[in-house]
Motif scaffolding. Structure first.
Motif, mmCIF file in Angstrom:
data_model
loop_
_atom_site.group_PDB
_atom_site.id
_atom_site.type_symbol
_atom_site.label_atom_id
_atom_site.label_comp_id
_atom_site.label_asym_id
_atom_site.label_seq_id
_atom_site.Cartn_x
_atom_site.Cartn_y
_atom_site.Cartn_z
ATOM 1 N N UNK A 50 0.783 -1.165 -0.577
ATOM 2 C CA UNK A 50 -0.339 0.593 -0.230
ATOM 3 C C UNK A 50 1.020 1.138 -0.412
ATOM 4 N N UNK A 51 1.535 1.408 1.028
ATOM 5 C CA UNK A 51 2.651 2.235 1.050
ATOM 6 C C UNK A 51 3.651 3.165 -0.447
ATOM 7 N N UNK A 52 3.927 1.517 -0.970
ATOM 8 C CA UNK A 52 4.732 1.448 -2.853
ATOM 9 C C UNK A 52 3.986 2.370 -2.968
ATOM 10 N N UNK A 53 2.679 1.767 -3.497
ATOM 11 C CA UNK A 53 1.323 2.311 -4.244
ATOM 12 C C UNK A 53 1.042 3.730 -4.288
ATOM 13 N N UNK A 54 1.136 4.513 -2.996
ATOM 14 C CA UNK A 54 1.000 5.781 -2.676
ATOM 15 C C UNK A 54 2.134 6.025 -2.922
ATOM 16 N N UNK A 55 3.381 6.137 -3.097
ATOM 17 C CA UNK A 55 4.426 6.776 -3.525
ATOM 18 C C UNK A 55 3.916 6.741 -4.484
ATOM 19 N N UNK A 56 3.913 5.854 -5.220
ATOM 20 C CA UNK A 56 4.077 5.791 -7.324
ATOM 21 C C UNK A 56 3.241 6.845 -7.215
ATOM 22 N N UNK A 57 1.842 6.764 -6.798
ATOM 23 C CA UNK A 57 0.594 7.789 -6.706
ATOM 24 C C UNK A 57 1.290 9.461 -7.006
ATOM 25 N N UNK A 58 1.982 9.325 -5.770
ATOM 26 C CA UNK A 58 2.033 10.924 -5.599
ATOM 27 C C UNK A 58 3.723 11.382 -6.927
ATOM 28 N N UNK A 59 4.021 10.304 -6.904
ATOM 29 C CA UNK A 59 5.011 10.466 -7.844
ATOM 30 C C UNK A 59 4.186 10.871 -9.133
ATOM 31 N N UNK A 60 3.813 10.041 -9.667
ATOM 32 C CA UNK A 60 3.192 10.617 -11.152
ATOM 33 C C UNK A 60 2.068 11.395 -11.245
ATOM 34 N N UNK A 61 1.386 12.014 -9.562
ATOM 35 C CA UNK A 61 1.017 13.651 -9.651
ATOM 36 C C UNK A 61 2.182 14.137 -10.060
ATOM 37 N N UNK A 62 3.098 14.421 -9.907
ATOM 38 C CA UNK A 62 3.891 15.756 -9.293
ATOM 39 C C UNK A 62 4.914 15.580 -10.706
ATOM 40 N N UNK A 63 5.485 14.395 -11.570
ATOM 41 C CA UNK A 63 5.541 13.991 -12.972
ATOM 42 C C UNK A 63 4.399 15.041 -13.531
ATOM 43 N N UNK A 64 2.837 14.416 -13.739
ATOM 44 C CA UNK A 64 2.460 15.418 -14.347
ATOM 45 C C UNK A 64 1.952 16.724 -14.229
ATOM 46 N N UNK A 65 2.185 17.655 -12.962
ATOM 47 C CA UNK A 65 1.826 19.053 -12.866
ATOM 48 C C UNK A 65 3.473 19.167 -13.049
ATOM 49 N N UNK A 66 4.443 18.625 -13.044
ATOM 50 C CA UNK A 66 5.780 19.223 -13.640
ATOM 51 C C UNK A 66 6.799 19.388 -14.758
#
Length: 62
Positions: free
Chosen positions: A46-62
Motif C-alpha cells: 500500500x505504501x509503495x502504491x501511494x508513493x507511486x501515485x504521488x510521484x506520478x501526480x508530481x510528474x504530471x504537474x511539473x
C-alpha cells in the motif's frame, strides 16, 4: 500392581494432554505470525502504491 499401572497411565495421559496443548499453542503462534507477516506485506505494498501515485501526480504537474 493395578495401582502402579493406573498411576503410570494417568501420567502418560497428562503427558499427552501437555503435548497436545503445546502443539495447539505452536500452531496458534504460527498462524498469528503468518497473519502478521501478511499484514506487514500488505502495508508495504500500500505504501509503495501511494508513493507511486504521488510521484506520478508530481510528474504530471511539473
Amino acid at each position: 500392581m493395578f495401582k502402579i499401572w493406573s498411576t503410570w497411565k494417568v501420567k502418560q495421559w497428562e503427558k499427552e494432554k501437555q503435548q497436545q496443548k503445546l502443539q495447539k499453542k505452536a500452531e496458534r503462534d504460527r498462524l498469528f505470525a503468518e497473519s502478521r507477516a501478511r499484514m506487514r506485506l500488505k502495508k508495504q505494498l500500500t505504501k509503495q502504491k501511494s508513493r507511486k501515485k504521488k510521484l506520478q501526480k508530481n510528474n504530471i504537474i511539473s
